[in-house]
Scaffold this motif. Structure first.
Motif, PDB file in Angstrom:
ATOM      1  N   ARG A 120      -6.344   4.258  -8.194  1.00  0.00           N
ATOM      2  CA  ARG A 120      -7.126   4.937  -6.942  1.00  0.00           C
ATOM      3  C   ARG A 120      -6.147   5.738  -6.366  1.00  0.00           C
ATOM      4  NH1 ARG A 120     -10.457  -0.066  -4.557  1.00  0.00           N
ATOM      5  NH2 ARG A 120      -8.497  -1.158  -5.296  1.00  0.00           N
ATOM      6  N   GLU A 121      -5.069   5.544  -6.275  1.00  0.00           N
ATOM      7  CA  GLU A 121      -3.797   6.190  -5.766  1.00  0.00           C
ATOM      8  C   GLU A 121      -3.832   7.429  -6.719  1.00  0.00           C
ATOM      9  OE1 GLU A 121      -2.720   6.545  -2.652  1.00  0.00           O
ATOM     10  OE2 GLU A 121      -3.784   4.787  -1.911  1.00  0.00           O
ATOM     11  N   HIS A 124       1.365   4.003  -3.206  1.00  0.00           N
ATOM     12  CA  HIS A 124       1.074   5.469  -2.975  1.00  0.00           C
ATOM     13  C   HIS A 124       2.129   6.344  -3.244  1.00  0.00           C
ATOM     14  CE1 HIS A 124      -0.408   8.890  -0.450  1.00  0.00           C
ATOM     15  NE2 HIS A 124       0.808   9.210  -0.292  1.00  0.00           N
ATOM     16  N   ASP A 125       3.218   5.809  -2.986  1.00  0.00           N
ATOM     17  CA  ASP A 125       4.456   6.656  -3.588  1.00  0.00           C
ATOM     18  C   ASP A 125       4.650   6.542  -5.035  1.00  0.00           C
ATOM     19  OD1 ASP A 125       4.759   7.338  -0.671  1.00  0.00           O
ATOM     20  OD2 ASP A 125       6.597   6.026  -0.526  1.00  0.00           O
ATOM     21  N   ARG A 179      -5.956  10.117  -6.257  1.00  0.00           N
ATOM     22  CA  ARG A 179      -5.832  10.941  -4.960  1.00  0.00           C
ATOM     23  C   ARG A 179      -4.636  11.944  -5.341  1.00  0.00           C
ATOM     24  NH1 ARG A 179      -6.661   5.696  -2.333  1.00  0.00           N
ATOM     25  NH2 ARG A 179      -8.417   5.601  -1.544  1.00  0.00           N
ATOM     26  N   ALA A 180      -3.636  11.405  -6.028  1.00  0.00           N
ATOM     27  CA  ALA A 180      -2.745  12.556  -6.547  1.00  0.00           C
ATOM     28  C   ALA A 180      -3.102  13.510  -7.708  1.00  0.00           C
ATOM     29  CB  ALA A 180      -1.552  11.454  -7.004  1.00  0.00           C
ATOM     30  N   GLN A 234       0.895  -1.134   0.000  1.00  0.00           N
ATOM     31  CA  GLN A 234       0.147  -0.006   0.041  1.00  0.00           C
ATOM     32  C   GLN A 234       1.045   1.427  -0.049  1.00  0.00           C
ATOM     33  OE1 GLN A 234      -2.402  -0.168   3.591  1.00  0.00           O
ATOM     34  NE2 GLN A 234      -4.096  -1.427   2.379  1.00  0.00           N
ATOM     35  N   GLU A 235       1.732   1.361   0.874  1.00  0.00           N
ATOM     36  CA  GLU A 235       2.731   2.473   1.052  1.00  0.00           C
ATOM     37  C   GLU A 235       3.445   2.729  -0.410  1.00  0.00           C
ATOM     38  OE1 GLU A 235       3.262   1.900   5.871  1.00  0.00           O
ATOM     39  OE2 GLU A 235       4.947   1.782   4.433  1.00  0.00           O
ATOM     40  N   ASP A 289      -5.323  -0.860  -7.403  1.00  0.00           N
ATOM     41  CA  ASP A 289      -4.951   0.045  -6.324  1.00  0.00           C
ATOM     42  C   ASP A 289      -4.090   1.264  -7.110  1.00  0.00           C
ATOM     43  OD1 ASP A 289      -5.797  -1.694  -4.435  1.00  0.00           O
ATOM     44  OD2 ASP A 289      -3.812  -2.517  -4.019  1.00  0.00           O
TER      45      ASP A 289
END
Ligand code: IMP
Ligand code: MG
Length: 176
Positions: free
Chosen positions: A51-52, A19-20, A55-56, A15-16, A48
């Motif tokens: 969706r990130e 995200h990055d 958000r970005a 997940q982390e 995944d």
């Protein structure tokens, strides 16, 4: 009986990192782009990642392609076939190819050349995993999640003979 599958990357580590990766992608790529996920292996990573990316601040369109360079075993056959093609035109578009793992490089080199030959304006590549020691064709990803040891990895979309894609972590198969 379920085989014992040692964990390489936990759900939280994945997940982390995803995200990055989305933040890195958003810092370089335009808001409007086409994400082309290579099936089947990238389906969870892709879900995944987009969706990130949202958000970005990105607004991707989605398409998928199924390519095959593997038979049912653990070794690459060397030839890439299109089992299912993208559905939309890529002419003039900025494309991000998403794959689970880069090994020989044949699959991604083939996918990138195909989309460029069809007139894509720019084609970048993101892979969750990279096994750099195994390259047979020169292709480097623009974004990489993790450099993995030379092990056969499964889970989070990656399979062995069709199994283990559903695992919420990435593990490896022990040699027997
Ligand atoms: P390449 O064309 O040799 O780079 O192979 C890439 C494809 O082979 C990936 O998209 C995977 O589907 C598959 N693959 C390569 N290594 C592994 C692995 O360790 N586990 C599961 N699939 C793999
Ligand atoms: Mg694959």
């Amino acid at each position: 009986m379920q085989p014992r599958i040692p964990v390489l990357y936990t759900t939280q580590q994945l997940q982390e990192r995803v995200h990055d990766l989305a933040a890195d992608i958003a810092s370089i790529m335009p808001k409007e782009l086409v994400v082309v996920g290579l099936l089947k292996g990238s389906f969870i990573f892709c879900a995944d990642l987009v969706r990130e990316m949202h958000r970005a601040g990105l607004q991707p369109q989605m398409d998928f392609m199924t390519l095959s360079s593997y038979g049912k075993g653990k070794e690459s056959s060397g030839k890439v076939d299109i089992l299912q093609d993208v559905q939309e035109e890529v002419v003039g578009k900025t494309v991000l190819i998403v794959d689970d793992i880069l090994e020989s490089g044949r699959t991604l080199a083939f996918a990138r050349n195909l989309l460029l030959s069809r007139g894509a304006a720019d084609v970048k590549i993101v892979v969750l995993l990279d096994k750099p020691g195994k390259r047979k064709v020169a292709v480097e990803p623009d974004f990489t999640g993790f450099i993995v040891p030379d092990r056969f990895v499964v889970g989070y979309g990656l399979d062995h003979a069709g199994y283990h894609r559903e695992l919420p972590f990435i593990g490896y198969l022990e040699a027997h």
